[in-house]
Design an enzyme around this catalytic site. Structure first.
Site, mmCIF file in Angstrom:
data_model
loop_
_atom_site.group_PDB
_atom_site.id
_atom_site.type_symbol
_atom_site.label_atom_id
_atom_site.label_comp_id
_atom_site.label_asym_id
_atom_site.label_seq_id
_atom_site.Cartn_x
_atom_site.Cartn_y
_atom_site.Cartn_z
ATOM 1 N N CYS A 185 0.818 -1.212 0.000
ATOM 2 C CA CYS A 185 0.000 0.000 0.000
ATOM 3 C C CYS A 185 0.855 1.267 0.000
ATOM 4 C CB CYS A 185 -0.874 0.040 1.236
ATOM 5 S SG CYS A 185 -1.865 -1.422 1.450
ATOM 6 N N ARG B 183 4.849 0.073 -6.187
ATOM 7 C CA ARG B 183 4.886 -0.709 -4.948
ATOM 8 C C ARG B 183 3.939 -1.906 -5.009
ATOM 9 N NH1 ARG B 183 6.772 2.333 -0.390
ATOM 10 N NH2 ARG B 183 5.388 1.146 0.939
ATOM 11 N N TRP C 78 -3.142 -2.619 -1.372
ATOM 12 C CA TRP C 78 -2.798 -4.009 -1.693
ATOM 13 C C TRP C 78 -3.567 -4.826 -0.673
ATOM 14 C CZ3 TRP C 78 -0.264 -8.234 0.565
ATOM 15 C CH2 TRP C 78 0.247 -9.187 -0.319
ATOM 16 N N ASN D 263 -1.841 2.300 5.895
ATOM 17 C CA ASN D 263 -0.968 1.175 5.534
ATOM 18 C C ASN D 263 -0.703 0.388 6.800
ATOM 19 O OD1 ASN D 263 -0.759 2.293 3.040
ATOM 20 N ND2 ASN D 263 1.403 2.826 3.182
ATOM 21 N N GLY D 264 -0.633 -0.928 6.679
ATOM 22 C CA GLY D 264 -0.331 -1.765 7.847
ATOM 23 C C GLY D 264 -1.517 -2.660 8.155
ATOM 24 N N GLU E 222 18.478 -16.830 -6.941
ATOM 25 C CA GLU E 222 18.018 -15.516 -7.408
ATOM 26 C C GLU E 222 17.573 -15.587 -8.874
ATOM 27 O OE1 GLU E 222 17.127 -13.006 -6.017
ATOM 28 O OE2 GLU E 222 17.284 -11.327 -7.407
ATOM 29 N N LYS F 59 13.860 -14.509 -10.020
ATOM 30 C CA LYS F 59 13.639 -13.459 -11.030
ATOM 31 C C LYS F 59 12.698 -13.976 -12.109
ATOM 32 C CE LYS F 59 14.534 -10.500 -9.663
ATOM 33 N NZ LYS F 59 15.035 -10.345 -8.370
ATOM 34 N N GLU G 232 8.956 -14.737 -10.750
ATOM 35 C CA GLU G 232 8.131 -13.614 -10.297
ATOM 36 C C GLU G 232 7.634 -12.739 -11.438
ATOM 37 O OE1 GLU G 232 10.021 -10.814 -7.635
ATOM 38 O OE2 GLU G 232 11.928 -11.041 -8.646
ATOM 39 N N HIS H 245 18.422 -36.642 -5.946
ATOM 40 C CA HIS H 245 17.767 -37.162 -4.735
ATOM 41 C C HIS H 245 16.258 -36.931 -4.787
ATOM 42 C CE1 HIS H 245 21.583 -38.160 -2.911
ATOM 43 N NE2 HIS H 245 22.035 -36.991 -3.348
ATOM 44 N N LYS I 199 6.291 -4.093 -3.868
ATOM 45 C CA LYS I 199 7.712 -3.743 -3.782
ATOM 46 C C LYS I 199 8.218 -3.811 -2.356
ATOM 47 C CE LYS I 199 11.633 -2.263 -5.411
ATOM 48 N NZ LYS I 199 12.462 -3.313 -6.034
HETATM 49 C C1 F6R Z 1 12.340 -10.048 -5.585
HETATM 50 C C2 F6R Z 1 12.183 -9.029 -4.564
HETATM 51 C C3 F6R Z 1 11.784 -9.461 -3.202
HETATM 52 C C4 F6R Z 1 12.527 -8.624 -2.159
HETATM 53 C C5 F6R Z 1 12.010 -8.938 -0.760
HETATM 54 C C6 F6R Z 1 12.744 -8.156 0.303
HETATM 55 O O1 F6R Z 1 12.716 -9.485 -6.800
HETATM 56 O O2 F6R Z 1 12.338 -7.869 -4.820
HETATM 57 O O3 F6R Z 1 12.012 -10.816 -3.006
HETATM 58 O O4 F6R Z 1 13.895 -8.886 -2.262
HETATM 59 O O5 F6R Z 1 10.643 -8.651 -0.683
HETATM 60 O O6 F6R Z 1 12.577 -6.781 0.125
HETATM 61 P P1 F6R Z 1 13.544 -5.749 0.796
HETATM 62 O O7 F6R Z 1 14.890 -5.945 0.179
HETATM 63 O O8 F6R Z 1 12.960 -4.410 0.497
HETATM 64 O O9 F6R Z 1 13.584 -6.061 2.257
#
Ligand code: F6R
Length: 612
Positions: free
Chosen positions: A2, A27, A76, A102-103, A484, A488, A491, A507, A607
């Protein structure tokens, strides 16, 4: 997650609010809304499920929203599905109090029942409506706005960043926070609140950060902040260095590709202030050698990609410092009764500095007496402010939901910290040190070389974008990187993808190897390269296709066996991951592009994840 924007100024609020909401779109959200209070105290609300563009259409189609004071929100969904009714702002029953939030209000059910017993009717399923109604209940009972604010804040449990309008005070807005970010912007044309600095950059760079349990009363020419005891707080003003263009696409079709391309620069900015005369400095740590000498174990904590940096860090720190190091998911750390005490170093990694799980893990580590060090991108964020030490990644604003340049700069800092600590422990020779620094200085140029090979990656992506399942395999640091690469891909492209330590494949998972499956083998760690190669062959023998990511000197060997090889220059072991990640990011990007996905705003994702 949010987003909040609020404005109190000279000009009409609607355009300011909508522009702010657009800046917060990255976000992640599923509905949006605004509320504006006119000079005669009428609060008008417009809200809509879906994108800001559709909220804008609604505002333009309906009766105007006059007024120079207002609040806006991107939601969100947590409590209640994404729809027009559950969107924020939410109002009290009489419409006097209107709130964006937010929260999560943890005790909202109990408060809702309390109010329902007193005749309050609720329209939405949200916890936020409970805040608006509760505040209205206190306001009508007490007749004093600030009494009502404090009574409401006393009663609610959970996390909140709040923007509040009251129809009896048309010239002001109120803000409050606990465990959710909120900052105040001081502009020439008025004052602002926002959950994220990017929403303010086109208006002002002068901000202050609200602390937990602070309440701000904002008018067009004054900001007064009170603490939990209602005493006025003298807020420190900060200047935000990020500029507007850094948060704009600048000719690229997506923020993600722009941010991938910005990595050489982000890496340069992160390393140069810490490198002088061939030596690495972390002045942020107070240059205290005891810091690492007294350390008996290290935890590296984060979520998602930040956790993946932690896995890289585990391999690097443990190998070079000979101190036990563990990467731990923030959401697991706090509930796992970890062995943490004064001789433990806990490194928390976070781009946003606001991830709730990471924040909670940091607090747990502090509670147990650990030394805490945060690696954070957003300056002044909560994690940055609460850790004992903070080291900033200078990646600049990262807008795409999928992290790229922040991840790269985190990787870099973990690598630099490894060498810095190793030196303090007297475990590195001058030759080794110089060799590392030489490669460090060459890193931005080598990253440019990798980016120049985008054509080959595009070709590979267009060959495989239609598959349903992919596996990333590797050993040691290559395995950590596969985590990672896989994240990537899944997602942003929605292709099912998993990452395995290559030796683990047989395994169980090898049963999934068949035609139509792609294995991306990462084979850059010299000591285990042949073994990864064998594991890849085990998969291709069962009909899977393979793409290999390796260094230039080994590319020729693999070309004979697999259809596509993505090659990168070689560098120091501790920096190789920084080069390796780029083709994986580009591969994910072009696969998603071929599939027509909403790359910068993948479905269901946010985000900054500020809920547990
Ligand atoms: C993936 C991604 C998320 C963040 C995770 C932590 O591309 O961006 O997996 O890495 O939500 O976010 P931060 O780094 O803001 O704590």
């Amino acid at each position: 997650m949010c987003g909040i924007i609020g404005f109190c100024g000279e000009e009409e609020a609607v355009p300011v609010l909508l522009e702010g909401l657009e800046k917060l779109e990255y976000r992640g959200y599923d509905s949006a809304g605004v509320a504006v209070i006119s000079g005669d105290g009428v609060i008008r609300i417009r809200k809509r499920k879906g994108r800001i563009a559709s909220l804008r259409e609604k505002i333009e189609a309906e009766e105007p929203l006059p007024g120079t004071v207002g609040i806006g929100h991107t939601r969100w969904a947590t409590h209640g599905e994404p729809n027009d009714v559950n969107a924020h702002p939410q109002a009290g029953m009489s419409g006097r109090i209107v709130v964006v939030h937010n929260g999560i209000i943890e005790n909202y059910r109990e408060i809702r029942q309390f109010l329902e017993r007193r005749g309050y009717k609720f329209l939405s399923e949200t916890d936020t409506e409970v805040v608006a109604q509760l505040m209205e209940y206190y306001y009508l009972g007490k007749g004093d706005l600030m009494d009502a604010v404090y009574s409401m804040l006393d009663r609610i449990k959970g996390s909140y960043a709040l923007g509040i309008l009251c129809s009896d005070y048309p010239g002001q807005l109120i803000a409050a926070r606990k465990d959710a970010p909120l900052l105040i912007g001081y502009g020439e044309d008025g004052n602002y609140i926002a959950s994220d600095v990017t929403a303010l950059l086109s208006h002002t760079r002068t901000v202050s950060y609200l602390e937990d349990e602070e309440v701000a009363v904002i008018t067009k020419d004054q900001v007064t902040v009170y603490d939990a005891g209602r005493l006025v707080v003298d807020k420190e003003l900060h200047t935000v260095e990020w500029d507007v263009s850094a948060a704009e696409k600048g000719g690229y079709s997506h923020f993600m590709i722009k941010e991938i391309m910005e990595q050489p620069e982000a890496v340069r900015k992160t390393l140069s202030p810490r490198l002088r005369d061939g030596r690495i400095f972390f002045e942020e740590l107070g240059e205290d050698p005891a810091f690492i000498r007294n350390c008996s174990s290290i935890y590296i904590i984060g979520c998602g990609s930040a956790y993946h940096v932690g896995v890289v860090g585990k391999y690097m720190l443990e190998k070079h410092l000979r101190i036990p190091a563990e990467a731990c998911l923030a959401s697991e750390f706090r509930y796992s009764d970890p062995i943490v005490g004064p001789d433990t170093l806990v490194i928390v990694i976070s781009q946003s500095g606001e991830t709730l799980d990471s924040m909670a893990a940091l607090r747990e580590a502090k509670r147990r007496g650990a030394r805490t060090l945060a690696i954070v991108n957003v300056i002044g964020s909560s994690i940055a402010r609460e850790a004992d030490y903070v080291i900033y990644t200078w990646a600049g604003p990262e807008i795409a939901v999928a992290t790229t340049k922040a991840y790269s700069t985190q990787l870099l800092l973990i690598s630099m910290l490894t060498v810095y600590f190793k030196d303090q422990l007297g475990k590195i020779t001058p030759e080794e040190y110089d060799e590392y620094v030489d490669e460090l200085l060459a890193l931005p140029d080598k990253l440019d070389q990798v980016l120049a090979r985008v054509g080959n990656i595009q070709k590979t992506a267009s060959k495989y974008f239609n598959l349903d399942s992919m596996f990333f395999i590797g050993r040691n640091l290559d395995y950590a990187l596969g985590l990672e690469g896989s994240l990537k891909l899944k997602e942003i492209s929605y292709i099912h993808s998993e990452s395995y330590a290559a030796g683990e494949l047989k395994h169980g998972t090898i049963s999934l190897m068949e035609p139509g499956v792609l294995v991306v083998a990462i084979a850059t760690c010299e000591s285990v390269l042949d073994k990864t190669f064998s594991n890849m062959v085990e998969a291709t023998s069962r009909g899977a296709d393979a793409v290999v990511l390796t260094t230039e000197e080994h590319a020729g060997n693999f070309e004979k066996t697999v259809k596509a090889v993505l090659s990168v220059p070689s560098t120091h072991d501790l920096l190789q991951a920084n080069l390796n990640i780029v083709p994986l990011q580009l591969f994910a990007y072009y696969v998603a592009l071929n599939r027509g996905c909403d790359i910068d705003k993948p479905r269901n994702l946010a985000k900054s994840v500020t809920v547990e």
